[in-house]
Design a protein around this motif. Structure first.
Motif, mmCIF file in Angstrom:
data_model
loop_
_atom_site.group_PDB
_atom_site.id
_atom_site.type_symbol
_atom_site.label_atom_id
_atom_site.label_comp_id
_atom_site.label_asym_id
_atom_site.label_seq_id
_atom_site.Cartn_x
_atom_site.Cartn_y
_atom_site.Cartn_z
ATOM 1 N N ILE A 32 4.873 29.995 48.565
ATOM 2 C CA ILE A 32 5.508 28.771 48.064
ATOM 3 C C ILE A 32 6.711 29.106 47.185
ATOM 4 C CG2 ILE A 32 5.155 26.691 46.653
ATOM 5 C CD1 ILE A 32 2.201 26.769 47.576
ATOM 6 N N GLU A 33 6.612 30.178 46.414
ATOM 7 C CA GLU A 33 7.748 30.612 45.582
ATOM 8 C C GLU A 33 8.969 30.915 46.443
ATOM 9 O OE1 GLU A 33 5.228 32.733 41.919
ATOM 10 O OE2 GLU A 33 6.160 33.948 43.484
ATOM 11 N N ASN A 34 8.721 31.382 47.654
ATOM 12 C CA ASN A 34 9.824 31.675 48.576
ATOM 13 C C ASN A 34 10.230 30.469 49.420
ATOM 14 O OD1 ASN A 34 10.044 34.433 47.828
ATOM 15 N ND2 ASN A 34 8.284 34.941 49.102
ATOM 16 N N ASN A 35 9.494 29.378 49.256
ATOM 17 C CA ASN A 35 9.796 28.143 50.003
ATOM 18 C C ASN A 35 9.620 26.952 49.048
ATOM 19 O OD1 ASN A 35 9.864 29.042 53.133
ATOM 20 N ND2 ASN A 35 8.278 30.191 52.064
ATOM 21 N N LEU A 36 10.394 26.958 47.978
ATOM 22 C CA LEU A 36 10.187 25.997 46.896
ATOM 23 C C LEU A 36 10.449 24.544 47.284
ATOM 24 C CD1 LEU A 36 11.698 28.149 44.009
ATOM 25 C CD2 LEU A 36 9.321 27.408 44.202
ATOM 26 N N GLU A 37 11.134 24.349 48.402
ATOM 27 C CA GLU A 37 11.364 22.971 48.849
ATOM 28 C C GLU A 37 10.045 22.266 49.181
ATOM 29 O OE1 GLU A 37 11.220 25.535 52.477
ATOM 30 O OE2 GLU A 37 12.213 25.674 50.530
ATOM 31 N N LEU A 38 8.994 23.054 49.417
ATOM 32 C CA LEU A 38 7.680 22.461 49.686
ATOM 33 C C LEU A 38 7.178 21.675 48.468
ATOM 34 C CD1 LEU A 38 5.956 25.459 51.522
ATOM 35 C CD2 LEU A 38 6.817 23.357 52.554
ATOM 36 N N LEU A 39 7.461 22.188 47.275
ATOM 37 C CA LEU A 39 7.055 21.487 46.055
ATOM 38 C C LEU A 39 7.797 20.166 45.922
ATOM 39 C CD1 LEU A 39 6.937 24.458 43.499
ATOM 40 C CD2 LEU A 39 4.993 23.280 44.560
ATOM 41 N N GLU A 40 9.073 20.191 46.232
ATOM 42 C CA GLU A 40 9.862 18.963 46.137
ATOM 43 C C GLU A 40 9.374 17.933 47.155
ATOM 44 O OE1 GLU A 40 13.996 19.145 45.371
ATOM 45 O OE2 GLU A 40 13.960 21.274 44.884
ATOM 46 N N PHE A 41 8.971 18.413 48.318
ATOM 47 C CA PHE A 41 8.440 17.501 49.335
ATOM 48 C C PHE A 41 7.155 16.844 48.841
ATOM 49 C CE2 PHE A 41 5.885 16.371 53.014
ATOM 50 C CZ PHE A 41 6.800 15.706 53.819
ATOM 51 N N LEU A 42 6.283 17.629 48.201
ATOM 52 C CA LEU A 42 5.031 17.085 47.680
ATOM 53 C C LEU A 42 5.294 16.041 46.602
ATOM 54 C CD1 LEU A 42 2.794 20.299 47.456
ATOM 55 C CD2 LEU A 42 2.488 18.362 49.013
ATOM 56 N N SER A 55 13.548 21.156 38.414
ATOM 57 C CA SER A 55 14.152 20.584 39.622
ATOM 58 C C SER A 55 14.545 19.133 39.363
ATOM 59 C CB SER A 55 13.187 20.657 40.799
ATOM 60 O OG SER A 55 12.110 19.750 40.599
ATOM 61 N N THR A 56 15.460 18.632 40.172
ATOM 62 C CA THR A 56 15.877 17.241 40.032
ATOM 63 C C THR A 56 14.739 16.281 40.379
ATOM 64 O OG1 THR A 56 16.746 17.313 42.306
ATOM 65 C CG2 THR A 56 18.307 17.724 40.510
ATOM 66 N N SER A 57 13.779 16.751 41.167
ATOM 67 C CA SER A 57 12.661 15.891 41.565
ATOM 68 C C SER A 57 11.759 15.548 40.381
ATOM 69 C CB SER A 57 11.844 16.541 42.689
ATOM 70 O OG SER A 57 11.306 17.774 42.279
ATOM 71 N N PHE A 58 11.818 16.331 39.307
ATOM 72 C CA PHE A 58 10.978 16.042 38.142
ATOM 73 C C PHE A 58 11.284 14.655 37.576
ATOM 74 C CE2 PHE A 58 10.438 16.301 33.426
ATOM 75 C CZ PHE A 58 9.056 16.254 33.417
ATOM 76 N N GLU A 59 12.548 14.259 37.621
ATOM 77 C CA GLU A 59 12.938 12.952 37.085
ATOM 78 C C GLU A 59 12.260 11.806 37.823
ATOM 79 O OE1 GLU A 59 17.146 12.466 36.797
ATOM 80 O OE2 GLU A 59 17.450 14.370 35.759
ATOM 81 N N LEU A 60 11.828 12.049 39.048
ATOM 82 C CA LEU A 60 11.166 10.999 39.827
ATOM 83 C C LEU A 60 9.863 10.544 39.177
ATOM 84 C CD1 LEU A 60 11.697 12.392 43.449
ATOM 85 C CD2 LEU A 60 12.827 10.414 42.428
ATOM 86 N N PHE A 61 9.245 11.420 38.380
ATOM 87 C CA PHE A 61 7.979 11.047 37.748
ATOM 88 C C PHE A 61 8.146 9.872 36.789
ATOM 89 C CE2 PHE A 61 6.652 15.213 39.263
ATOM 90 C CZ PHE A 61 5.375 14.922 39.735
ATOM 91 N N PHE A 62 9.330 9.728 36.209
ATOM 92 C CA PHE A 62 9.564 8.605 35.300
ATOM 93 C C PHE A 62 9.521 7.283 36.068
ATOM 94 C CE2 PHE A 62 11.243 12.245 33.070
ATOM 95 C CZ PHE A 62 10.851 12.010 31.763
ATOM 96 N N LYS A 63 9.763 7.354 37.369
ATOM 97 C CA LYS A 63 9.633 6.166 38.218
ATOM 98 C C LYS A 63 8.209 6.040 38.750
ATOM 99 C CE LYS A 63 10.676 6.208 42.641
ATOM 100 N NZ LYS A 63 11.338 6.236 43.969
ATOM 101 N N TYR A 64 7.637 7.159 39.175
ATOM 102 C CA TYR A 64 6.326 7.121 39.817
ATOM 103 C C TYR A 64 5.220 6.629 38.881
ATOM 104 C CZ TYR A 64 8.374 9.838 43.654
ATOM 105 O OH TYR A 64 9.149 10.267 44.705
ATOM 106 N N VAL A 65 5.316 6.958 37.592
ATOM 107 C CA VAL A 65 4.247 6.557 36.667
ATOM 108 C C VAL A 65 4.222 5.049 36.439
ATOM 109 C CG1 VAL A 65 4.223 8.787 35.497
ATOM 110 C CG2 VAL A 65 5.653 6.940 34.597
ATOM 111 N N GLU A 66 5.247 4.354 36.935
ATOM 112 C CA GLU A 66 5.282 2.896 36.801
ATOM 113 C C GLU A 66 5.255 2.183 38.164
ATOM 114 O OE1 GLU A 66 6.660 0.950 33.221
ATOM 115 O OE2 GLU A 66 8.434 2.217 33.413
#
Length: 345
Positions: free
Chosen positions: A122-132, A165-176
């Motif tokens: 996964i460290e070598n394919n970090l886009e998988l985390l963003e997909f999740l 990652s930029t995807s972290f900011e999505l959590f501010f939307k997801y929690v609501e």
């Protein structure tokens, strides 16, 4: 007449991985052919994930073979099955997703030659985390992805990547999100990201201080009671961590955040009021308060004192400690108020 019953030969780890991969790849062709073909492909995926789960977790009566688990882990990485599992999970049935979660938890923990092979993959394919992370937008797959993400977050390198990652900011939307189960699951993942690895969190907050707390302010002032309460409790959890002491010192110098906490002190919920007090007291007890903060405290002195007098916890030793802290904070507010009034002449 005699009958012979033959037990089928158990599949090897290599065979399990190969058939699992083939069934996952078949989903691509099945989706563009017909419904029956897709249903058949999904059934095959389900059977293979069930077989994989038994090999990794056992059947409740017998323990899984350590050697087979290690072989299966290596094969899954070598055959690039992890991306297929992640990218296809949104079409899996309920049982298949459940089996996947069981497999995922075991696979990430497996060490081969002192290396966490799947974590390294996964460290070598970090886009998988963003997909999740993005899968929180899919209510059918959200809870599965959330569980898989929290397993990933147990590892520092993976948690650090999501934080930055930029995807972290999505959590501010997801929690609501309007779906309560999905929003709650997203908050559980958000909380793990901010509390599991204090060193990485401290580094992230140091380099992203302004943007993070601007977004976090929106959670604290949300019209949703659950969001306000959870966010305030989480703020207390990570802000008062020793590695974040420099962040806390910076936070308690900010007038805008003092005003937010003072507003939460007036919340209609007692639980929110009490949580807000534990942060408010740090603002007041700070020996290095700015002049502007002293003015705010002095200006609102009587209202704050009335508010604090009405704030009670209950009975027992916890109440005694709270009352002592409250008394100390009230005296400090009065002291600051006298100082500012003398200064004004």
């Amino acid at each position: 007449m005699s009958f012979s019953f033959f037990k089928p030969r158990p599949k090897t780890p290599q065979e399990v991985v190969r058939t699992t991969k083939d069934s996952l790849l078949a989903l691509d062709t099945a989706t563009v052919v017909e419904v029956k073909a897709l249903e058949k492909a999904l059934e095959e995926v389900g059977r293979n994930l069930s077989t994989m789960r038994l090999m990794l977790c056992g059947d409740g009566e017998s323990e899984p073979s350590t050697d087979q688990i290690l072989q299966l882990t290596l094969e899954i990485c070598n055959e690039d099955v992890i991306p297929l599992l992640v990218h296809k999970l949104h079409v899996f049935g309920w049982q298949a997703r459940k089996d996947l979660v069981s497999c995922w938890s075991v696979l990430l923990k497996q060490q081969v030659d002192e290396k966490y092979s799947c974590v390294e993959y996964i460290e070598n394919n970090l886009e998988l985390l963003e997909f999740l992370v993005v899968c929180y937008d899919n209510k059918d797959a959200a809870l599965t992805c959330g569980t898989m993400l929290r397993e990933c977050i147990k590892f520092q390198t993976l948690a650090k990547y999501i934080l930055e990652s930029t995807s972290f900011e999505l959590f501010f939307k997801y929690v609501e999100l309007p779906n309560f189960d999905v929003a709650s699951d997203a908050f559980a993942t958000f909380k793990d990201l901010l509390t599991k690895h204090s060193k990485e969190v401290a580094e992230y907050l140091t380099s992203h201080y302004n943007e993070f707390f601007e977004m976090y302010e929106k959670l604290l002032t949300s019209t949703n009671y659950v969001t306000r309460r959870q966010s305030l409790k989480l703020l207390t959890d990570f802000l008062l961590e020793p590695p974040n002491s420099h962040i806390m010192k910076q936070y308690i110098l900010e007038i805008r955040y003092l005003k937010v906490i003072m507003t939460l002190l007036k919340d209609s919920s007692k639980n929110i009021q009490l949580s807000a007090f534990h942060i408010f007291k740090v603002f007041v007890a700070n020996p290095n308060k700015t002049h502007e903060i002293k003015i705010i405290l002095a200006k609102n002195c009587e209202k704050l004192l009335d508010l604090l007098r009405s704030l009670v916890v209950g009975k027992g030793s916890e109440d005694e400690q709270f009352e002592e802290e409250k008394e100390m904070i009230m005296k400090e507010i009065e002291r600051v108020s006298r100082f500012i009034n003398r200064e004004r002449g």
